[in-house]
Design an enzyme around this catalytic site. Structure first.
Site, PDB file in Angstrom:
ATOM      1  N   GLU A 110       0.859  -1.195   0.000  1.00 41.09           N
ATOM      2  CA  GLU A 110       0.000   0.000   0.000  1.00 41.09           C
ATOM      3  C   GLU A 110       0.889   1.236   0.000  1.00 41.09           C
ATOM      4  OE1 GLU A 110      -0.609  -2.312   2.556  1.00 41.09           O
ATOM      5  OE2 GLU A 110      -2.355  -3.245   1.610  1.00 41.09           O
ATOM      6  N   ASN A 115       2.302  10.167  -1.992  1.00 41.48           N
ATOM      7  CA  ASN A 115       3.720   9.812  -1.845  1.00 41.48           C
ATOM      8  C   ASN A 115       4.364   9.596  -3.222  1.00 41.48           C
ATOM      9  OD1 ASN A 115       6.209   8.698  -1.326  1.00 41.48           O
ATOM     10  ND2 ASN A 115       5.494   7.336   0.298  1.00 41.48           N
ATOM     11  N   TYR A 122       7.991   2.336  -6.982  1.00 44.02           N
ATOM     12  CA  TYR A 122       7.240   1.109  -7.281  1.00 44.02           C
ATOM     13  C   TYR A 122       6.907   1.005  -8.776  1.00 44.02           C
ATOM     14  CZ  TYR A 122       6.782   1.322  -2.208  1.00 44.02           C
ATOM     15  OH  TYR A 122       7.044   1.413  -0.871  1.00 44.02           O
TER      16      TYR A 122
HETATM   17  C1  LIG Z   1      10.613   5.859  -1.539  1.00 44.67           C
HETATM   18  C2  LIG Z   1      12.101   5.751  -1.152  1.00 44.67           C
HETATM   19  C3  LIG Z   1      12.312   4.457  -0.351  1.00 44.67           C
HETATM   20  C4  LIG Z   1      12.958   5.705  -2.433  1.00 44.67           C
HETATM   21  O1  LIG Z   1      14.290   5.440  -2.051  1.00 44.67           O
HETATM   22  P1  LIG Z   1      15.527   6.064  -2.867  1.00 44.67           P
HETATM   23  O2  LIG Z   1      16.752   5.391  -2.389  1.00 44.67           O
HETATM   24  O3  LIG Z   1      15.492   7.539  -2.791  1.00 44.67           O
HETATM   25  O4  LIG Z   1      15.166   5.605  -4.348  1.00 44.67           O
HETATM   26  P2  LIG Z   1      16.189   5.319  -5.533  1.00 44.67           P
HETATM   27  O5  LIG Z   1      17.325   6.282  -5.515  1.00 44.67           O
HETATM   28  O6  LIG Z   1      16.538   3.851  -5.536  1.00 44.67           O
HETATM   29  O7  LIG Z   1      15.250   5.664  -6.792  1.00 44.67           O
HETATM   30  C5  LIG Z   1      14.772   4.659  -7.660  1.00 44.67           C
HETATM   31  C6  LIG Z   1      13.674   5.232  -8.515  1.00 44.67           C
HETATM   32  O8  LIG Z   1      12.521   5.541  -7.713  1.00 44.67           O
HETATM   33  C7  LIG Z   1      11.886   6.706  -8.244  1.00 44.67           C
HETATM   34  N1  LIG Z   1      11.991   7.809  -7.268  1.00 44.67           N
HETATM   35  C8  LIG Z   1      12.797   7.881  -6.182  1.00 44.67           C
HETATM   36  N2  LIG Z   1      12.609   9.065  -5.548  1.00 44.67           N
HETATM   37  C9  LIG Z   1      11.695   9.736  -6.250  1.00 44.67           C
HETATM   38  C10 LIG Z   1      11.105  11.020  -6.106  1.00 44.67           C
HETATM   39  N3  LIG Z   1      11.432  11.847  -5.099  1.00 44.67           N
HETATM   40  N4  LIG Z   1      10.158  11.397  -7.007  1.00 44.67           N
HETATM   41  C11 LIG Z   1       9.802  10.573  -8.025  1.00 44.67           C
HETATM   42  N5  LIG Z   1      10.367   9.344  -8.239  1.00 44.67           N
HETATM   43  C12 LIG Z   1      11.277   8.941  -7.352  1.00 44.67           C
HETATM   44  C13 LIG Z   1      12.650   7.065  -9.510  1.00 44.67           C
HETATM   45  O9  LIG Z   1      12.090   6.329 -10.582  1.00 44.67           O
HETATM   46  C14 LIG Z   1      14.031   6.548  -9.186  1.00 44.67           C
HETATM   47  O10 LIG Z   1      14.826   6.307 -10.288  1.00 44.67           O
HETATM   48  P3  LIG Z   1      15.757   7.517 -10.861  1.00 44.67           P
HETATM   49  O11 LIG Z   1      16.505   8.101  -9.696  1.00 44.67           O
HETATM   50  O12 LIG Z   1      16.623   6.823 -11.864  1.00 44.67           O
HETATM   51  O13 LIG Z   1      14.800   8.516 -11.461  1.00 44.67           O
HETATM   52  C15 LIG Z   1      12.570   7.000  -0.345  1.00 44.67           C
HETATM   53  O14 LIG Z   1      12.181   8.169  -1.042  1.00 44.67           O
HETATM   54  C16 LIG Z   1      11.997   7.058   1.048  1.00 44.67           C
HETATM   55  O15 LIG Z   1      12.491   6.393   1.969  1.00 44.67           O
HETATM   56  N6  LIG Z   1      10.920   7.874   1.223  1.00 44.67           N
HETATM   57  C17 LIG Z   1      10.317   8.055   2.557  1.00 44.67           C
HETATM   58  C18 LIG Z   1       9.675   6.785   3.029  1.00 44.67           C
HETATM   59  C19 LIG Z   1       8.641   6.283   2.059  1.00 44.67           C
HETATM   60  O16 LIG Z   1       7.801   7.019   1.571  1.00 44.67           O
HETATM   61  N7  LIG Z   1       8.700   4.957   1.794  1.00 44.67           N
HETATM   62  C20 LIG Z   1       7.727   4.302   0.922  1.00 44.67           C
HETATM   63  C21 LIG Z   1       6.474   4.084   1.698  1.00 44.67           C
HETATM   64  S1  LIG Z   1       5.212   3.336   0.723  1.00 44.67           S
END
Ligand SMILES: CC(C)(COP(=O)(O)OP(=O)(O)OC[C@H]1O[C@@H](n2cnc3c(N)ncnc32)[C@H](O)[C@@H]1OP(=O)(O)O)[C@@H](O)C(=O)NCCC(=O)NCCS
Length: 153
Positions: A110, A115, A122
């Site tokens: 979910e 977000n 995802y």
């Molecule tokens: C969601 C989360 C885990 C992503 O982790 P991350 O290490 O920053 O992600 P990555 O660097 O591996 O990014 C992989 C891809 O995800 C997508 N992505 C990551 N951050 C993004 C952002 N701020 N906006 C849009 N797409 C995003 C992109 O497709 C990205 O690929 P790209 O960098 O080549 O464009 C991180 O933002 C986080 O911890 N957020 C707060 C907690 C949260 O919301 N968790 C998910 C709950 S459902």
């Protein structure tokens, strides 16, 4: 594009002694963070819980429930200072391997419609929306729906 990972990250099962550090990140990363009890209960229940460290520093973690041929992602978080460097993809790839190793064929999760980073991650991994749960999450005013997503592993 995510930056190339510069130092080999280590993914290891989450230990009870790591929960303080996990909570510190959790509270920075979410407006409505999990509580200590959410993490201790997850470990007590035997959920698949992982910490990702770079040279000892905790950069992210994840919790997943495995039931028969289904995996349910409960939490995936990268510390704000380490976001957008590929660690979210790395942690998710590890969860896919673990889930497949336990015989899981689909992963469910979910996510809040608000977000964008979560949904972006995802979608990038191939998850598709399969439904919506009304009023699933607490929100500033009232409740927020959850988007339910699934991926065939
Ligand atoms: C969601 C989360 C885990 C992503 O982790 P991350 O290490 O920053 O992600 P990555 O660097 O591996 O990014 C992989 C891809 O995800 C997508 N992505 C990551 N951050 C993004 C952002 N701020 N906006 C849009 N797409 C995003 C992109 O497709 C990205 O690929 P790209 O960098 O080549 O464009 C991180 O933002 C986080 O911890 N957020 C707060 C907690 C949260 O919301 N968790 C998910 C709950 S459902």
């Amino acid at each position: 594009m995510s930056a190339v990972l510069q130092t080999a990250p280590l993914l290891a099962p989450m230990q009870a002694g790591e929960i303080d550090a996990v909570l510190a990140i959790e509270q920075q990363a979410y407006p409505f963070p999990w509580t200590r009890a959410n993490f201790t209960d997850s470990l007590a229940a035997g959920y698949s819980a992982w910490c990702c460290r770079i040279e000892g520093e905790l950069v992210g973690y994840a919790v997943m429930m495995l039931v028969l041929d289904e995996a349910h992602l409960l939490n995936v978080t990268v510390a704000p200072d380490w976001q957008r460097r590929g660690y979210g993809l790395l942690i998710m790839g590890h969860l896919f391997d673990v889930a497949r190793g336990h015989g899981a064929r689909r992963m469910f999760l979910e996510v809040r419609p608000s977000n964008a980073p979560g949904q972006g991650l995802y979608q990038r991994l191939g998850f598709g929306m399969i439904g919506r749960r009304r009023g699933y999450y607490p929100a500033g005013e009232g409740r927020e729906d959850a988007v339910v997503m699934a991926l065939t592993l």
